[in-house]
Design an enzyme around this catalytic site. Sequence first.
Site, PDB file in Angstrom:
ATOM      1  N   GLY A 153      16.694  16.946  21.123  1.00  0.00           N
ATOM      2  CA  GLY A 153      17.847  17.441  21.854  1.00  0.00           C
ATOM      3  C   GLY A 153      18.118  18.894  21.489  1.00  0.00           C
ATOM      4  O   GLY A 153      19.251  19.290  21.232  1.00  0.00           O
ATOM      5  N   HIS A 154      17.050  19.664  21.466  1.00  0.00           N
ATOM      6  CA  HIS A 154      17.165  21.092  21.167  1.00  0.00           C
ATOM      7  C   HIS A 154      15.853  21.798  21.510  1.00  0.00           C
ATOM      8  O   HIS A 154      14.832  21.146  21.762  1.00  0.00           O
ATOM      9  CB  HIS A 154      17.514  21.326  19.691  1.00  0.00           C
ATOM     10  CG  HIS A 154      16.610  20.620  18.731  1.00  0.00           C
ATOM     11  ND1 HIS A 154      15.348  21.056  18.439  1.00  0.00           N
ATOM     12  CD2 HIS A 154      16.779  19.493  18.009  1.00  0.00           C
ATOM     13  CE1 HIS A 154      14.787  20.235  17.580  1.00  0.00           C
ATOM     14  NE2 HIS A 154      15.636  19.268  17.306  1.00  0.00           N
ATOM     15  N   ALA A 155      15.917  23.129  21.510  1.00  0.00           N
ATOM     16  CA  ALA A 155      14.719  23.969  21.618  1.00  0.00           C
ATOM     17  C   ALA A 155      14.724  24.906  20.417  1.00  0.00           C
ATOM     18  O   ALA A 155      15.710  24.990  19.682  1.00  0.00           O
ATOM     19  CB  ALA A 155      14.748  24.765  22.910  1.00  0.00           C
ATOM     20  N   ARG A 199      13.128  19.566  23.782  1.00  0.00           N
ATOM     21  CA  ARG A 199      12.457  18.292  23.533  1.00  0.00           C
ATOM     22  C   ARG A 199      13.443  17.198  23.169  1.00  0.00           C
ATOM     23  O   ARG A 199      14.461  17.439  22.515  1.00  0.00           O
ATOM     24  CB  ARG A 199      11.367  18.413  22.459  1.00  0.00           C
ATOM     25  CG  ARG A 199      11.753  18.238  20.994  1.00  0.00           C
ATOM     26  CD  ARG A 199      12.562  19.378  20.429  1.00  0.00           C
ATOM     27  NE  ARG A 199      12.023  20.676  20.742  1.00  0.00           N
ATOM     28  CZ  ARG A 199      11.078  21.267  20.038  1.00  0.00           C
ATOM     29  NH1 ARG A 199      10.622  20.704  18.950  1.00  0.00           N
ATOM     30  NH2 ARG A 199      10.668  22.465  20.372  1.00  0.00           N
ATOM     31  N   ILE A 258      18.276  26.103  19.392  1.00  0.00           N
ATOM     32  CA  ILE A 258      19.209  26.156  20.532  1.00  0.00           C
ATOM     33  C   ILE A 258      19.580  24.704  20.798  1.00  0.00           C
ATOM     34  O   ILE A 258      18.731  23.909  21.228  1.00  0.00           O
ATOM     35  CB  ILE A 258      18.549  26.776  21.781  1.00  0.00           C
ATOM     36  CG1 ILE A 258      18.047  28.179  21.467  1.00  0.00           C
ATOM     37  CG2 ILE A 258      19.540  26.804  22.941  1.00  0.00           C
ATOM     38  CD1 ILE A 258      17.145  28.762  22.542  1.00  0.00           C
TER      39      ILE A 258
END
Length: 146
Positions: free
Chosen positions: A59-61, A106, A131
Amino acid sequence: MARKKAAGTRLNACRIVDLPKIMDERGNLTFIEGGNHLPFDIKRVYYLYDVPGGATRGGHAHRNLEQFLIAAMGSFDVILDDGFESQRFHLNRSYYGLYIPSMIWREMSNFSSGSVCLTLASKPYDESDYIRDHHVFKELVNPEAP
Ligand code: TYD
């Protein structure tokens, strides 16, 4: 007319890597060499385990980090999103790895019981590289999206 993609959006740069497998009646062996099987030198290794059924991870990049994910045990799904399109990968063999460059959102889900997600990373942990807000990510990679 096709919409122009912002620089840095590259779902097609994500790929499954078929790792070497040394088959032996005593058990199989797979090895990974940074800079050879991966396009980066390995600076950090971490792993997810004891993931409860139904849990979602990720749940982030990452702004700069590159990663390589392996289902060292069991299986799970990885959904990758470059801000324009997304793709689901099912990892279920310990000799397959998934390369994820920077600036790819992802999420990992559908963890099987006892599964282990082994992650190789190109840099040490740095929270400022994350992020964690999908709107911020979308604005950076695809500012024209509604
Ligand atoms: P996070 O990367 O959000 O987990 P995942 O994407 O696998 O769901 O990390 C979860 C927590 O662990 C967060 O508080 C940061 C911390 N952490 C470290 O301290 N060092 C690390 O190398 C990693 C990957 C996470």
